[in-house]
Structures are given as C-alpha cells and as structure tokens.
Design a protein around this motif. Sequence first.
Motif, PDB file in Angstrom:
ATOM      1  N   GLN A 101       5.178  14.842  -2.950  1.00 39.51           N
ATOM      2  CA  GLN A 101       4.348  15.815  -3.178  1.00 39.51           C
ATOM      3  C   GLN A 101       4.343  16.143  -4.867  1.00 39.51           C
ATOM      4  N   GLN A 102       5.480  15.637  -5.328  1.00 38.70           N
ATOM      5  CA  GLN A 102       5.747  15.769  -6.679  1.00 38.70           C
ATOM      6  C   GLN A 102       5.399  14.566  -7.514  1.00 38.70           C
ATOM      7  N   GLU A 139      14.768  13.624   0.348  1.00 41.49           N
ATOM      8  CA  GLU A 139      13.554  14.611   0.492  1.00 41.49           C
ATOM      9  C   GLU A 139      12.320  13.946   0.192  1.00 41.49           C
ATOM     10  N   ALA A 140      12.036  13.100   1.026  1.00 40.98           N
ATOM     11  CA  ALA A 140      11.016  12.011   0.555  1.00 40.98           C
ATOM     12  C   ALA A 140       9.646  12.698   0.400  1.00 40.98           C
ATOM     13  N   LEU A 141       9.277  13.602   1.543  1.00 42.19           N
ATOM     14  CA  LEU A 141       7.913  14.145   1.559  1.00 42.19           C
ATOM     15  C   LEU A 141       7.616  15.133   0.361  1.00 42.19           C
ATOM     16  N   LEU A 142       8.690  15.918  -0.128  1.00 39.09           N
ATOM     17  CA  LEU A 142       8.920  16.497  -1.234  1.00 39.09           C
ATOM     18  C   LEU A 142       8.738  15.986  -2.704  1.00 39.09           C
ATOM     19  N   THR A 201       0.883  -1.133  -0.087  1.00 33.32           N
ATOM     20  CA  THR A 201      -0.080  -0.107   0.113  1.00 33.32           C
ATOM     21  C   THR A 201       0.991   1.184   0.120  1.00 33.32           C
ATOM     22  N   GLU A 202       0.465   2.110  -0.714  1.00 33.95           N
ATOM     23  CA  GLU A 202       1.187   3.359  -0.884  1.00 33.95           C
ATOM     24  C   GLU A 202       1.005   4.159   0.452  1.00 33.95           C
ATOM     25  N   LYS A 203       1.920   5.058   0.758  1.00 33.35           N
ATOM     26  CA  LYS A 203       1.711   5.562   2.062  1.00 33.35           C
ATOM     27  C   LYS A 203       2.591   6.997   1.811  1.00 33.35           C
ATOM     28  N   VAL A 204       2.059   8.092   2.585  1.00 34.18           N
ATOM     29  CA  VAL A 204       2.756   9.473   2.840  1.00 34.18           C
ATOM     30  C   VAL A 204       4.203   9.025   3.561  1.00 34.18           C
ATOM     31  N   PRO A 205       5.242   9.465   3.002  1.00 31.37           N
ATOM     32  CA  PRO A 205       6.615   9.289   3.835  1.00 31.37           C
ATOM     33  C   PRO A 205       6.744  10.457   4.791  1.00 31.37           C
ATOM     34  N   PRO A 206       7.628  10.163   5.790  1.00 32.86           N
ATOM     35  CA  PRO A 206       7.930  11.230   6.505  1.00 32.86           C
ATOM     36  C   PRO A 206       8.736  12.397   5.751  1.00 32.86           C
ATOM     37  N   LYS A 207       9.182  13.475   6.105  1.00 31.12           N
ATOM     38  CA  LYS A 207       9.797  14.637   5.573  1.00 31.12           C
ATOM     39  C   LYS A 207      10.982  14.235   5.053  1.00 31.12           C
ATOM     40  N   PHE A 208      11.985  13.286   5.844  1.00 29.86           N
ATOM     41  CA  PHE A 208      13.122  12.679   5.247  1.00 29.86           C
ATOM     42  C   PHE A 208      13.314  11.318   5.346  1.00 29.86           C
ATOM     43  N   LEU A 209      13.958  10.674   4.483  1.00 30.96           N
ATOM     44  CA  LEU A 209      14.293   9.237   4.547  1.00 30.96           C
ATOM     45  C   LEU A 209      15.631   8.919   4.365  1.00 30.96           C
ATOM     46  N   TYR A 210      16.219   7.790   4.799  1.00 29.43           N
ATOM     47  CA  TYR A 210      17.935   7.759   4.730  1.00 29.43           C
ATOM     48  C   TYR A 210      18.164   6.466   3.838  1.00 29.43           C
ATOM     49  N   HIS A 211      19.048   6.501   3.269  1.00 26.14           N
ATOM     50  CA  HIS A 211      19.745   5.368   2.552  1.00 26.14           C
ATOM     51  C   HIS A 211      21.207   5.044   2.810  1.00 26.14           C
ATOM     52  N   GLY A 212      21.639   3.904   3.192  1.00 25.71           N
ATOM     53  CA  GLY A 212      23.168   3.852   3.596  1.00 25.71           C
ATOM     54  C   GLY A 212      23.469   3.221   2.448  1.00 25.71           C
ATOM     55  N   THR A 213      24.781   3.476   1.882  1.00 26.45           N
ATOM     56  CA  THR A 213      25.431   2.751   0.921  1.00 26.45           C
ATOM     57  C   THR A 213      27.069   3.215   1.297  1.00 26.45           C
ATOM     58  N   ALA A 214      27.796   2.566   0.317  1.00 31.47           N
ATOM     59  CA  ALA A 214      29.340   2.584   0.507  1.00 31.47           C
ATOM     60  C   ALA A 214      29.905   3.890  -0.401  1.00 31.47           C
ATOM     61  N   THR A 215      30.715   4.490   0.269  1.00 29.52           N
ATOM     62  CA  THR A 215      31.371   5.437  -0.353  1.00 29.52           C
ATOM     63  C   THR A 215      31.658   5.369  -1.929  1.00 29.52           C
ATOM     64  N   ARG A 216      32.149   4.168  -2.232  1.00 25.50           N
ATOM     65  CA  ARG A 216      32.634   3.983  -3.675  1.00 25.50           C
ATOM     66  C   ARG A 216      31.424   4.040  -4.501  1.00 25.50           C
TER      67      ARG A 216
END
Length: 182
Positions: A156-157, A150-153, A92-107
């Motif tokens: 909205q888009q 910028e999840a909420l933005l 189900t689709e959901k309105v996200p919080p203002k920010f979400l985060y993604h962890g990755t490696a520097t490379r």
Amino acid sequence: SMGKQHAETSKFLSYVLRHEPQAIGLVLDREGWADITALITGARQSAHELDEILIRSVVESSDKKRFAISEDGRRIRAVQGHSTNSVAITYTEKVPPKFLYHGTATRFIESIMYKGLKPGERQYVHLSEDVQTANAVGQRYGKPVVLKIEALLMHQQGFNFYQAENRVWQIYHVPSEYLSSF
Ligand code: HQG
C-alpha cells in the motif's frame, strides 16, 4: 541411489541456471531460458553426465519446483533465485498477503535491523507465505529466526512484490520498520 543422483543434479542445475552458466559455456536468455541440448553438451564437458530423462525427472520431482521446461520441451530455466546479471526475468507484480515471512540466522539479526533485508548475492530478497518454510530457510545458516513482514502495508505504501511460478515471493529490499520477530 536415485535420491542422491537427483539431489546432485538439482544442485548442478541450480548452479548453472541461477548463478554460473558460463562455467559450462551455457548461454541463458534474459528470461533465464537455456537450450536443453546445449546444457547436456556443456555439462558433459565438465564431467556431469546428464540426459533428458534425468533432467525431466528432477524438474518434476523438485520439492520447491525450482525449474520449468518450456512448452516446446526444448528449453529449461530456474524460476527464481538467480544471482547472474545475464538474466532479468519479467515477474508479474502481485498484491501480497497481509504478512510474509523471512527465515534467517540469529547472527544476522543485528545487521538486518540496521539495514533492513537485502538480497545478498541474489537479485531479490526471498519471502515465504508460511512460517515453517521460513524456518527451514533460516536453518541453512545456523540457529534460525523467523521475521514477520508487514507485506500488505508495504504494498500500500508503494513497494512492488513479485511472486515466482513456485510461489516464492520476491522483493528488492525490506526496510527494518516493516520487520518484527515472529
Ligand atoms: C541474509 C533456498 C545481514 C538473509 C532457500 C539470508 C530459500 C542479511 C542471507 C532461497 C541482511 C542471504 C533463498 C542484512 C538479508 N544483513 N544479512 N541486512 N539482509 N540477510 O541464500 O533467503 O533451495 O541469498 O537473511 O530455501 O536464505 O536454493 O537467501 O540469510 O528459499 O531453491 O542474507 O534459497 O532455496 O542468503 O534463501 P540467500 P535466503 P533453494
């Protein structure tokens, strides 16, 4: 030890329920469900001894709540993280919080800033609600870096966000203009 057997079983369940069900002749339905008896039989043929008690114990103790058992107790599925095309869970689709985060490696950063976040082998890009979780995800691949989205933005888009039963957020693509380093 119990911990080691649990970890190995959890990995095996992730492998067959998210990625390669055909490796043990298992059939998943479109929502990702597998019959538990068929899972045990298929696993035994590839030298993995499973039983219902072990499976239930792994499902209940999973730190990330990776798996779910159906209400009738007969079926099991991975709640997210799939790469197999045989599964298309209706999230189900959901309105996200203002920010979400993604962890990755520097490379990976140079490529990510060029192409945006892409799902790789899996069906979706995975996003976390907190920085610590994202950091731990990034550590799996090397020196970690956390990206802020910028999840909420985005929502909205017109971008669709989906949240799985275990709270992991999923999206098909994050263009780089919505990303910044945390
Ligand atoms: C990277 C585990 C280059 C992306 C974890 C990631 C998580 C790009 C990798 C869950 C890219 C894909 C998911 C681009 C994205 N160029 N690299 N344009 N876009 N990437 O494993 O998010 O224990 O499919 O940053 O803890 O690392 O399995 O995704 O490094 O929750 O339940 O491509 O898997 O959970 O890797 O991990 P993955 P992920 P489980």
